[in-house]
Design a protein around this motif. Structure first.
Motif: not given
Length: 441
Positions: A297, A299-300, A302-304, A306-307, A346-347
């Motif tokens: 997704t 969201a996932q 963007l999380a990557a 943000r590392n 995000p979904s």
């Protein structure tokens, strides 16, 4: 082993076979671990570092040493096979003491090239003497003659070492919060002996970041002052493309030795980059861009991005591939810009916002083509895809600029010359080679 009355110079033991209680060779002597003590007391030799035949290094206390002769060193009892980790307050003889600059109590300047240990009555071993090469006067940057050899009691150089250690600790503390480019400039400005001491005291990650900001010739020179295992650790912390560039500048035998000491996964990344020509997309790319699978997704993704270990340039885009999502990846599907990801729910799946107009680079694309590609698409990172449609890496704009600038631009930066300025410049020069000055008849 009962202490002996005569001193043993430790350089004679370097590389000797180490035998276990049954007489079988288990490894070889790599170093000795010492501990400095209060003023007036000799440094204690705590044990030795043994490199096992499996290339792992372990610590063996001196109490386990049964005998030492000119051909071997024998152990008694059971040894601990856990990997050696140097502790706070410990000094390695070959790595940390050899080549250290010292001043004797009578004012002679010299460097250490050997030390001797001797057994004491309480069955401990202590560093008692040092072999020194006196520092000679220099003319035109070269030593006018080889320095005289000296043998002195340890007490004659102990005060100098204590003062140098305090100065190194202070300098390392000053560098702790500096940016890598500023740390590199500080290293560039240091005297060679201080530069070596500070480099050895810095953490691997900080030293690796600073390495990448130094001119190439200074990188090579500083790497040569490090013990081989430490040099390999620093290379592991560098960006793979920068590590590959540095290794390509080393003698082949030394380069292969360092690659063999690196962790297999890190060494594989570097070896893979070394197969490409330097001024191509393959030679400039990093093999560690941010990659997600097609079902990830937004969201996932963007999380990557943000590392905190991902650089700003690499965090500007996420690449979508079929599994595996490590390079060389499964089939490359496309890339999504972070600005687009931030504007969508995000979904949603990240694969639904791929930039379909952007074609990837090929590994053999030359510098001219790569630079035009960045200008055309207004990018700070670009995908590199091979003939099998696998993502093999990504080129960032800082690597492109690094190769487009003059070869000596890092040296200029170290010397405080601002971009576009030369120390020997006269009038400002136009890109076409002309001058802003008008001729006067």
């Amino acid at each position: 082993m009962s202490p002996v009355s005569s001193s043993i110079f430790l350089s004679r033991l370097q590389g000797l076979p180490v035998l276990d209680a049954s007489g079988d060779q288990v490894g070889k002597v790599r170093d000795f671990v010492t501990q400095f003590r209060a003023p007036g007391r000799l440094p204690r030799v705590k044990g030795l570092v043994v490199e096992l035949l499996a290339a792992r290094r372990i610590f063996v206390p001196m109490a386990r040493v049964q005998s030492i002769d000119a051909e071997r060193l024998s152990l008694a009892g059971v040894i601990d096979a856990r990997r050696f980790q140097q502790r706070e307050g410990e000094t390695l003889v070959f790595e940390d003491l050899f080549d250290r600059a010292v001043v004797t109590t009578d004012g002679k300047r010299a460097t250490i090239f050997d030390v001797a240990m001797r057994g004491s009555r309480n069955r401990q071993w202590e560093i008692t003497r040092a072999a020194l090469r006196e520092t000679t006067a220099k003319r035109f940057g070269f030593a006018s003659r080889r320095g005289a050899l000296l043998q002195v009691p340890w007490s004659e150089i102990a005060p100098s070492l204590a003062a140098a250690d305090e100065a190194t600790d202070r300098k390392v503390a000053q560098l702790a919060d500096m940016r890598p480019a500023d740390v590199a400039r500080e290293l560039h400005d240091m005297a060679p002996a201080q530069r070596t001491d500070v480099a050895r005291a810095l953490a691997d990650e900080q030293l690796a970041d600073a390495f990448q900001e130094l001119p190439e010739d200074e990188q090579v020179a500083l790497l040569n002052t490090l013990e081989a295992e430490r040099a390999a650790d620093v290379l592991e912390e560098m960006d793979p493309d920068d590590a590959a560039d540095l290794i390509n500048d080393l003698p082949e035998e030394f380069a292969e030795d360092l690659l063999a000491r690196m962790e297999p996964e890190e060494a594989a990344d570097v070896r893979n980059l070394m197969q490409y020509e330097e001024l191509t997309a393959g030679g400039m790319m990093t093999p560690e861009p941010v990659i997600v699978a097609p079902d990830a997704t937004i969201a996932q993704a963007l999380a990557a991005l943000r590392n905190p270990e991902v650089t700003p340039a690499a965090a500007s885009m996420v690449f979508i591939t079929r599994p595996p999502t490590d390079t060389p990846s499964g089939r490359y599907l496309g890339a999504a810009h972070i600005q687009r990801l931030l504007r969508e729910p995000p979904s949603l799946m990240a694969s639904t916002v791929i930039d379909t107009a952007m074609r990837p680079l090929t590994p053999d694309a030359d510098l001219n083509r790569v630079s035009r590609y960045f200008a055309t698409y207004n990018l700070v990172i670009a995908p590199v895809v091979n003939a099998e449609h696998q993502l093999v890496g990504a080129v960032t704009v800082d690597d492109v600029l690094d190769h487009m600038l003059p070869d000596d631009w890092r040296g200029d930066q170290m010397d405080g010359i601002e971009p576009g300025e030369r120390a020997d410049d006269g009038p400002d020069r136009r890109p076409d080679g002309g001058s802003d000055e008008q001729e006067v008849d």
